[in-house]
Design a protein around this motif. Structure first.
Motif, PDB file in Angstrom:
ATOM      1  N   GLY A 135      -1.643   5.897   3.917  1.00  0.00           N
ATOM      2  CA  GLY A 135      -0.286   6.259   3.536  1.00  0.00           C
ATOM      3  C   GLY A 135       0.006   6.251   2.056  1.00  0.00           C
ATOM      4  O   GLY A 135       1.044   6.765   1.637  1.00  0.00           O
ATOM      5  N   SER A 136      -0.902   5.703   1.240  1.00  0.00           N
ATOM      6  CA  SER A 136      -0.651   5.626  -0.204  1.00  0.00           C
ATOM      7  C   SER A 136      -1.388   6.708  -0.984  1.00  0.00           C
ATOM      8  O   SER A 136      -1.483   6.641  -2.211  1.00  0.00           O
ATOM      9  CB  SER A 136      -1.058   4.249  -0.735  1.00  0.00           C
ATOM     10  OG  SER A 136      -0.261   3.230  -0.164  1.00  0.00           O
ATOM     11  N   GLU A 137      -1.909   7.705  -0.279  1.00  0.00           N
ATOM     12  CA  GLU A 137      -2.699   8.745  -0.941  1.00  0.00           C
ATOM     13  C   GLU A 137      -1.897   9.453  -2.040  1.00  0.00           C
ATOM     14  O   GLU A 137      -2.417   9.689  -3.140  1.00  0.00           O
ATOM     15  CB  GLU A 137      -3.186   9.770   0.082  1.00  0.00           C
ATOM     16  CG  GLU A 137      -4.228   9.244   1.054  1.00  0.00           C
ATOM     17  CD  GLU A 137      -3.648   8.508   2.246  1.00  0.00           C
ATOM     18  OE1 GLU A 137      -4.422   7.996   3.078  1.00  0.00           O
ATOM     19  OE2 GLU A 137      -2.393   8.437   2.356  1.00  0.00           O
ATOM     20  N   LEU A 138      -0.662   9.806  -1.749  1.00  0.00           N
ATOM     21  CA  LEU A 138       0.136  10.555  -2.719  1.00  0.00           C
ATOM     22  C   LEU A 138       0.366   9.745  -3.997  1.00  0.00           C
ATOM     23  O   LEU A 138       0.337  10.294  -5.108  1.00  0.00           O
ATOM     24  CB  LEU A 138       1.479  10.962  -2.098  1.00  0.00           C
ATOM     25  CG  LEU A 138       2.299  11.997  -2.877  1.00  0.00           C
ATOM     26  CD1 LEU A 138       1.551  13.316  -2.974  1.00  0.00           C
ATOM     27  CD2 LEU A 138       3.655  12.213  -2.206  1.00  0.00           C
ATOM     28  N   ALA A 139       0.568   8.443  -3.848  1.00  0.00           N
ATOM     29  CA  ALA A 139       0.747   7.573  -5.017  1.00  0.00           C
ATOM     30  C   ALA A 139      -0.514   7.553  -5.873  1.00  0.00           C
ATOM     31  O   ALA A 139      -0.448   7.556  -7.108  1.00  0.00           O
ATOM     32  CB  ALA A 139       1.102   6.159  -4.566  1.00  0.00           C
ATOM     33  N   VAL A 140      -1.673   7.557  -5.226  1.00  0.00           N
ATOM     34  CA  VAL A 140      -2.939   7.558  -5.966  1.00  0.00           C
ATOM     35  C   VAL A 140      -3.119   8.878  -6.698  1.00  0.00           C
ATOM     36  O   VAL A 140      -3.470   8.910  -7.884  1.00  0.00           O
ATOM     37  CB  VAL A 140      -4.118   7.295  -5.017  1.00  0.00           C
ATOM     38  CG1 VAL A 140      -5.453   7.437  -5.767  1.00  0.00           C
ATOM     39  CG2 VAL A 140      -4.009   5.907  -4.394  1.00  0.00           C
ATOM     40  N   PHE A 141      -2.854   9.992  -6.021  1.00  0.00           N
ATOM     41  CA  PHE A 141      -2.991  11.294  -6.678  1.00  0.00           C
ATOM     42  C   PHE A 141      -2.035  11.415  -7.863  1.00  0.00           C
ATOM     43  O   PHE A 141      -2.403  11.951  -8.908  1.00  0.00           O
ATOM     44  CB  PHE A 141      -2.721  12.433  -5.686  1.00  0.00           C
ATOM     45  CG  PHE A 141      -3.656  12.468  -4.513  1.00  0.00           C
ATOM     46  CD1 PHE A 141      -4.988  12.108  -4.647  1.00  0.00           C
ATOM     47  CD2 PHE A 141      -3.213  12.853  -3.257  1.00  0.00           C
ATOM     48  CE1 PHE A 141      -5.857  12.137  -3.559  1.00  0.00           C
ATOM     49  CE2 PHE A 141      -4.072  12.896  -2.171  1.00  0.00           C
ATOM     50  CZ  PHE A 141      -5.404  12.533  -2.317  1.00  0.00           C
ATOM     51  N   GLY A 142      -0.831  10.901  -7.685  1.00  0.00           N
ATOM     52  CA  GLY A 142       0.147  10.983  -8.765  1.00  0.00           C
ATOM     53  C   GLY A 142      -0.201  10.108  -9.949  1.00  0.00           C
ATOM     54  O   GLY A 142       0.160  10.424 -11.091  1.00  0.00           O
ATOM     55  N   SER A 143      -0.923   9.017  -9.694  1.00  0.00           N
ATOM     56  CA  SER A 143      -1.284   8.097 -10.777  1.00  0.00           C
ATOM     57  C   SER A 143      -2.639   8.430 -11.385  1.00  0.00           C
ATOM     58  O   SER A 143      -3.111   7.728 -12.274  1.00  0.00           O
ATOM     59  CB  SER A 143      -1.345   6.655 -10.243  1.00  0.00           C
ATOM     60  OG  SER A 143      -2.532   6.418  -9.508  1.00  0.00           O
ATOM     61  N   GLY A 144      -3.243   9.524 -10.917  1.00  0.00           N
ATOM     62  CA  GLY A 144      -4.582   9.852 -11.390  1.00  0.00           C
ATOM     63  C   GLY A 144      -4.715  11.275 -11.888  1.00  0.00           C
ATOM     64  O   GLY A 144      -5.828  11.827 -11.895  1.00  0.00           O
TER      65      GLY A 144
END
Length: 280
Positions: A135-144
């Motif tokens: 569920g945290s995939e989008l947060a990772v993509f946004g922070s990378g």
């Protein structure tokens, strides 16, 4: 064979966020066995991290980091380790599928400091991102976004029905990755389940038609090959060939590398001959 044809400047750099080996062998296993890639992995669950470190090779490094948006959060350990998440399980959604209420019950919560992908110094190069963070995939993509400018492939889990509260959907993730220059390439797994009250007592994984989640591969847009460097084309070819048997995508990369005079003209014939002979 392909590596000898291309001769990239370095090994393919894999980053594995949520490297828990619970779901079987990773897609890059064949590359790792052939010593064609390095792996930098992150896993916040102690037992899973210990297992990774116990069997790792000299090409692998694993860290006890929680990758996310850089904020403080709570890591929610669930009865089924594969459902552990920074998000709160949605019991209403879980109740519609056999065993999910039990699997998604939170057994403990731990405060954590998440780290932005762009801020992790241990990641020097990133060609292939494999991610499974519930569920945290989008947060990772946004922070990378900076590190992902180098990447040519992403394998991620996506949800059609959200098992966690405030979980981004498949559409959210698809939109973000497209904005970052990726296009969908392949589904590697599609998970379906039987809707309650119907169930199969002998098989909690029984399914009819209802989509739940999927593992999907995105690749750097090969239709805009001019936007990729020679090294990116080489690593995309390596990943396509060894991880997904996408020989057409690998051949497309070889074709563009020949056009740029980065490899000899006969490379495409040598590659196709090797695929036909070996079947891999």
């Amino acid at each position: 064979m392909l590596h000898n044809l291309l001769q990239p400047a370095r090994l393919t750099a894999v980053v594995d966020v949520g490297a828990n080996p619970i779901d079987g062998e990773p897609p890059y296993k064949a590359m790792l066995q052939r010593r064609l890639c390095t792996v930098v992995g992150f896993e916040p669950q102690d037992e899973a991290l210990a297992e990774l470190n116990a069997r790792k090779s000299d090409l692998e490094s694993y860290y006890h980091y929680v990758v996310g948006n850089g904020h403080k959060a709570k890591l929610r350990l669930c009865r089924l380790p594969g459902m552990t998440s920074l998000l709160v399980p949605d019991q209403n959604v879980l109740s519609h599928f056999a065993k999910f209420t039990e699997w998604g019950s939170v057994v403990s919560e731990h405060p954590v400091q998440t780290r932005r992908l762009d801020d992790i110094l241990e990641i020097r190069d990133l060609d292939f991102l494999k991610i499974d963070v519930q569920g945290s995939e989008l947060a990772v993509f946004g922070s990378g976004r900076q590190k992902l400018k180098q990447a040519v492939a992403v394998e991620t889990e996506v949800s059609f029905l959200c098992l966690y509260k405030e979980q981004p959907t498949f559409g959210d993730i698809d939109g973000e990755l497209r904005k970052q220059g990726f296009v969908p390439h392949a589904f590697t797994a599609v998970k379906q389940r039987m809707i309650a009250p119907l169930s199969d007592p002998s098989n909690p994984h029984a399914a009819m038609n209802q989509l739940l989640e999927a593992d999907i591969v995105y690749v750097r847009n090969f239709m805009r090959s001019a936007d990729m460097t020679v090294e990116q084309l080489m690593h995309l070819a390596m990943i396509a060939h060894h991880c997904y048997r996408s020989f057409d995508l690998a051949a497309n990369c070889v074709h563009h590398l020949i056009a740029r005079k980065a490899i000899p003209d006969r490379s495409i014939h040598d590659y196709m001959a090797s695929v036909q002979v070996s079947g891999r």
